[in-house]
Design a protein around this motif. Structure first.
Motif, PDB file in Angstrom:
ATOM      1  N   GLU A  89     -76.283   1.037  53.017  1.00  0.00           N
ATOM      2  CA  GLU A  89     -75.465  -0.088  52.530  1.00  0.00           C
ATOM      3  C   GLU A  89     -75.148   0.093  51.058  1.00  0.00           C
ATOM      4  O   GLU A  89     -74.034  -0.184  50.612  1.00  0.00           O
ATOM      5  N   ARG A  90     -76.106   0.567  50.294  1.00  0.00           N
ATOM      6  CA  ARG A  90     -75.859   0.802  48.862  1.00  0.00           C
ATOM      7  C   ARG A  90     -74.805   1.890  48.658  1.00  0.00           C
ATOM      8  O   ARG A  90     -73.917   1.756  47.811  1.00  0.00           O
ATOM      9  N   ILE A  91     -74.884   2.943  49.479  1.00  0.00           N
ATOM     10  CA  ILE A  91     -73.900   4.037  49.346  1.00  0.00           C
ATOM     11  C   ILE A  91     -72.500   3.543  49.691  1.00  0.00           C
ATOM     12  O   ILE A  91     -71.532   3.808  48.967  1.00  0.00           O
ATOM     13  N   ILE A  92     -72.402   2.824  50.798  1.00  0.00           N
ATOM     14  CA  ILE A  92     -71.083   2.393  51.281  1.00  0.00           C
ATOM     15  C   ILE A  92     -70.475   1.341  50.360  1.00  0.00           C
ATOM     16  O   ILE A  92     -69.277   1.365  50.071  1.00  0.00           O
ATOM     17  N   CYS A  93     -71.316   0.428  49.877  1.00  0.00           N
ATOM     18  CA  CYS A  93     -70.788  -0.607  48.972  1.00  0.00           C
ATOM     19  C   CYS A  93     -70.379  -0.021  47.632  1.00  0.00           C
ATOM     20  O   CYS A  93     -69.532  -0.578  46.928  1.00  0.00           O
ATOM     21  N   ALA A  94     -70.966   1.106  47.264  1.00  0.00           N
ATOM     22  CA  ALA A  94     -70.584   1.750  46.004  1.00  0.00           C
ATOM     23  C   ALA A  94     -69.169   2.318  46.074  1.00  0.00           C
ATOM     24  O   ALA A  94     -68.472   2.430  45.067  1.00  0.00           O
ATOM     25  N   GLY A  95     -68.720   2.683  47.290  1.00  0.00           N
ATOM     26  CA  GLY A  95     -67.367   3.192  47.456  1.00  0.00           C
ATOM     27  C   GLY A  95     -67.283   4.687  47.344  1.00  0.00           C
ATOM     28  O   GLY A  95     -68.128   5.324  46.688  1.00  0.00           O
ATOM     29  N   PRO A  96     -66.269   5.305  47.962  1.00  0.00           N
ATOM     30  CA  PRO A  96     -66.147   6.777  47.959  1.00  0.00           C
ATOM     31  C   PRO A  96     -65.813   7.348  46.590  1.00  0.00           C
ATOM     32  O   PRO A  96     -66.097   8.502  46.319  1.00  0.00           O
ATOM     33  N   GLU A  97     -65.198   6.551  45.717  1.00  0.00           N
ATOM     34  CA  GLU A  97     -64.848   7.074  44.396  1.00  0.00           C
ATOM     35  C   GLU A  97     -66.098   7.378  43.583  1.00  0.00           C
ATOM     36  O   GLU A  97     -66.177   8.411  42.909  1.00  0.00           O
ATOM     37  N   ARG A  98     -67.089   6.501  43.665  1.00  0.00           N
ATOM     38  CA  ARG A  98     -68.307   6.700  42.900  1.00  0.00           C
ATOM     39  C   ARG A  98     -69.268   7.634  43.620  1.00  0.00           C
ATOM     40  O   ARG A  98     -69.948   8.458  42.993  1.00  0.00           O
ATOM     41  N   THR A  99     -69.337   7.507  44.931  1.00  0.00           N
ATOM     42  CA  THR A  99     -70.297   8.301  45.695  1.00  0.00           C
ATOM     43  C   THR A  99     -69.814   9.720  45.903  1.00  0.00           C
ATOM     44  O   THR A  99     -70.616  10.667  45.950  1.00  0.00           O
ATOM     45  N   GLY A 100     -68.506   9.868  46.030  1.00  0.00           N
ATOM     46  CA  GLY A 100     -67.956  11.160  46.432  1.00  0.00           C
ATOM     47  C   GLY A 100     -67.624  11.129  47.909  1.00  0.00           C
ATOM     48  O   GLY A 100     -68.433  10.650  48.713  1.00  0.00           O
ATOM     49  N   LEU A 101     -66.444  11.607  48.231  1.00  0.00           N
ATOM     50  CA  LEU A 101     -65.970  11.469  49.608  1.00  0.00           C
ATOM     51  C   LEU A 101     -66.893  12.156  50.628  1.00  0.00           C
ATOM     52  O   LEU A 101     -67.207  11.549  51.660  1.00  0.00           O
ATOM     53  N   PRO A 102     -67.386  13.386  50.397  1.00  0.00           N
ATOM     54  CA  PRO A 102     -68.251  14.015  51.407  1.00  0.00           C
ATOM     55  C   PRO A 102     -69.516  13.206  51.672  1.00  0.00           C
ATOM     56  O   PRO A 102     -69.896  12.994  52.824  1.00  0.00           O
ATOM     57  N   ASP A 103     -70.211  12.735  50.583  1.00  0.00           N
ATOM     58  CA  ASP A 103     -71.433  11.948  50.768  1.00  0.00           C
ATOM     59  C   ASP A 103     -71.131  10.613  51.424  1.00  0.00           C
ATOM     60  O   ASP A 103     -71.926  10.114  52.237  1.00  0.00           O
ATOM     61  N   TYR A 104     -69.981  10.054  51.069  1.00  0.00           N
ATOM     62  CA  TYR A 104     -69.611   8.760  51.645  1.00  0.00           C
ATOM     63  C   TYR A 104     -69.375   8.889  53.149  1.00  0.00           C
ATOM     64  O   TYR A 104     -69.842   8.063  53.944  1.00  0.00           O
ATOM     65  N   LEU A 105     -68.659   9.918  53.552  1.00  0.00           N
ATOM     66  CA  LEU A 105     -68.401  10.123  54.972  1.00  0.00           C
ATOM     67  C   LEU A 105     -69.692  10.457  55.726  1.00  0.00           C
ATOM     68  O   LEU A 105     -69.879  10.032  56.867  1.00  0.00           O
ATOM     69  N   ALA A 106     -70.594  11.201  55.066  1.00  0.00           N
ATOM     70  CA  ALA A 106     -71.873  11.516  55.703  1.00  0.00           C
ATOM     71  C   ALA A 106     -72.673  10.241  55.952  1.00  0.00           C
ATOM     72  O   ALA A 106     -73.307  10.080  57.003  1.00  0.00           O
ATOM     73  N   SER A 107     -72.649   9.332  54.990  1.00  0.00           N
ATOM     74  CA  SER A 107     -73.345   8.053  55.160  1.00  0.00           C
ATOM     75  C   SER A 107     -72.740   7.254  56.307  1.00  0.00           C
ATOM     76  O   SER A 107     -73.451   6.685  57.136  1.00  0.00           O
TER      77      SER A 107
END
Length: 636
Positions: A89-107
């Motif tokens: 939830e923390r990763i997804i709420c942070a958004g792909p711009e901050r997390t990075g698209l690959p990590d975001y999609l992995a989450s």
């Protein structure tokens, strides 16, 4: 010896008795063993009956132990995603711009997998967790869609199509880096879980976003060309025949083809193959609707100016059909939308053929005056210009005429007549011998309608037969000249077309020559073969005019004098009229030759016989054979 035998017998008897005693012992032991075995069997059964419940309980305990292990494993699996929920939830709420698209999609994939695992069980304890994970997945989908939208927003500024068309440049594609990013996002948004989480629909949200944003880009880029096509067309003078390529529709269609082709390249690079057609159709829908609206407006303008602007309909039909086929060949899409957009234009083009013929009759019928000098009317040039212009659109005319059938252009098709909603086949655009013959028939029907109408009108307005003949001959000459100087000569190369034109030329010539019968009649004399000898002639067969005159009586001489006077008067009058009439160069030459062929032989014969009537003073005989020949030659 007896004692020895008795002793041996006694010894054997003792041994027998021992053996019998031993056998008795063995018998007792055997019985004891049997009794022991019997007791053992009883103990065994007792032990078996005693241990059986214990064994059954042991098996049940083993199964229970295995089930407990499975339950513990399931609990571990259930607790595992629940324990990871906070992190995801923390990763997804942070958004792909901050997390990075690959990590975001992995989450998101981990959340999707956890959701699938929990959904496969039917435990009530999982319902809240499932709801939480669905909310997280929905939030992730929303963030991805925002990223997809923001990435596209960098490439939706409308372009100026004329820049690419005039310089023959390809319309721009999306940058490769952006395409790769959009494709990665779409591959996840297109999954069933994402569709269900976002829209509860089987359509990918990325397609909707792409169609919305790039569709606006397409329509915005093409809007000015749409407006220009309409305004340029309406600026043309209402009585001016449309000139090929002057409406702007060709540029508009070229821009549609170029920008649509570039857009299909983008779509095929971003979306999966199964989504190409859906994405392309949705993206082009708005721009195609505006294109169809433009064609409808042009069609209204064409219908209100059909005799002069029907050629624009032929041009649109030809251009747009070819564009539609090329786009369909590239993408396998938009064939029907292009056909639907063309339908009004096609119906107008089909009805125009009959309307052009009807307009010829109507325009000639409304003429209140005709040239008093027999000159051709400007309308003949206009009609032939129309026919020449037809040859510029062989493909569309081939399709239209083939669909109508030979001669069916005579009546105007009903507006409610059935029509297909598909592009004409490529075979119908094939300009072969049959379609050329059909077009030749149509052109000759138009020419025949023109000349028939003019002939009827001139009989009403011009009472002079000679003037009528010159008028028809002049118009035929204009028609023939415009045929020979254009591609009409190829289309009308058949003998039937030439014979029809020649019959009209002969009709005009015959009407004109009727007026020259009067001087011809003045050259007719009566010779009586029973009134004396044959008029003398010279050694070379030349008639002796003096001898002929000498044999005439006073009344006959007066009659000959009157004939010369009548001929002179009629010939001079007709010559003056001939020179005063407005004739096409070839008409004047033709009629002069025909008059000469009619007059000269008759006058030469008459002059040979009677020129001595005034003894060379020229009082009655105004022309000798040479001067008459010169006068006749001057008519040309």
């Amino acid at each position: 010896m007896m004692k020895t035998r008795d002793a041996a017998h006694a010894e054997e008897s003792a041994e027998v008795e021992v053996l019998i005693a031993e056998a008795a012992k063995f018998d007792i032991i055997s019985k004891q063993i049997k009794a022991s075995l019997s007791r053992l069997d009883g103990g065994k059964q007792m032990a078996k009956d005693t241990t059986k419940p214990v064994y059954s309980n042991t098996q049940g305990l083993q199964v229970m132990n295995a089930n407990i292990d499975k339950i513990l494993d399931a609990i571990d699996k259930m607790l595992g995603p629940s324990e990871d929920k906070g992190r995801e939830e923390r990763i997804i709420c942070a958004g792909p711009e901050r997390t990075g698209l690959p990590d975001y999609l992995a989450s998101l994939k981990r959340v999707d997998k956890a959701l699938s695992q929990m959904s496969s069980t039917n435990f009530r304890i999982n319902q809240q967790a499932i709801a939480d994970f669905n909310q997280i997945l929905s939030e992730g989908s929303s963030r991805l869609q925002d990223l997809f939208r923001s990435t596209l927003a960098e490439s939706v500024q409308p372009v100026e199509p004329l820049h690419f068309i005039t310089k023959q440049l390809a319309f721009p594609d999306l940058p490769q880096e952006r395409v790769s990013k959009l494709g990665t996002i779409d591959s996840f948004l297109s999954s069933t879980a994402m569709r269900d989480a976002s829209y509860n629909s089987r359509e990918s949200p990325s397609i909707r976003i792409y169609a919305e944003m790039r569709g606006a880009y397409l329509s915005g880029s093409l809007h000015n060309l749409s407006a220009a096509s309409i305004s340029i067309t309406k600026r043309k003078a209402s009585d001016e025949i449309y000139r090929q390529g002057t409406s702007g529709i060709g540029t508009y269609a070229s821009a549609v083809e170029g920008i649509f082709s570039a857009e299909f390249n983008n779509i095929s690079a971003i979306f999966s193959r199964n989504d190409w057609g859906l994405a392309f159709d949705a993206t082009c829908r708005k721009a195609l609707a505006e294109f169809a609206k433009t064609l409808r407006e042009l069609n209204m303008h064409i219908k209100s100016n059909l005799p002069t602007d029907c050629f624009l309909a032929y041009e649109i039909l030809e251009i747009v059909t070819n564009v539609g086929y090329r786009i369909d060949q590239l993408s396998g899409q938009l064939k029907l939308p292009f056909a639907d957009a063309l339908k009004p234009i096609r119906e107008t083009a089909k009805s125009s053929l009959a309307e052009l013929i009807e307009d010829v009759r109507r325009r000639v019928s409304s003429m209140h005056t005709l040239p008093p000098d027999g000159a051709s009317v400007p309308f003949t040039v206009e009609v032939m210009t129309r026919m020449q212009t037809l040859t510029l659109y062989p493909q569309s005319l081939a399709s239209i005429i083939t669909s109508l059938g030979d001669g069916n252009w005579i009546s105007i098709p009903s507006a409610n007549s059935t029509s297909t909603t598909s592009l004409p086949s490529l075979q119908s655009f094939d300009v072969g011998a049959d379609t050329t013959q059909l077009l030749a028939h149509y052109i000759m029907d138009t020419i025949d309608a023109l000349l028939t109408s003019l002939d009827t009108k001139i009989r009403t307005l011009l009472k002079s037969k000679a003037l009528s003949g010159v008028f028809i001959a002049n118009n035929v000459a204009v028609i023939d000249r415009m045929i020979r100087s254009s591609d009409l000569s190829t289309i009308l190369a058949s003998g039937s077309a030439s014979s029809k034109i020649e019959s009209w030329r002969k009709k005009g010539t015959s009407a004109y020559l009727d007026s020259w019968r009067e001087p011809c009649s003045a050259l007719m004399d009566v010779q009586y073969t029973n009134r004396g000898a044959r008029p003398p002639s010279g050694s070379n067969g030349i008639i002796d005019s003096a001898a002929v005159i000498k044999q005439l009586g006073s009344k006959d001489k007066d009659a000959i004098k009157e004939k010369f006077r009548n001929f002179n008067s009629s010939f001079d009058e007709l010559s003056a009229r001939h020179k005063a009439m407005q004739m096409e160069r070839e008409v004047r030459s033709l009629l002069a030759r025909e008059v000469q062929a009619m007059i000269e032989p008759l006058y030469a014969r008459f002059w040979d016989r009677y020129h001595e009537i005034d003894k060379g003073k020229g009082k009655y005989v105004k022309y000798d054979k040479g001067s008459l020949s010169a006068a006749l030659a001057a008519l040309g």
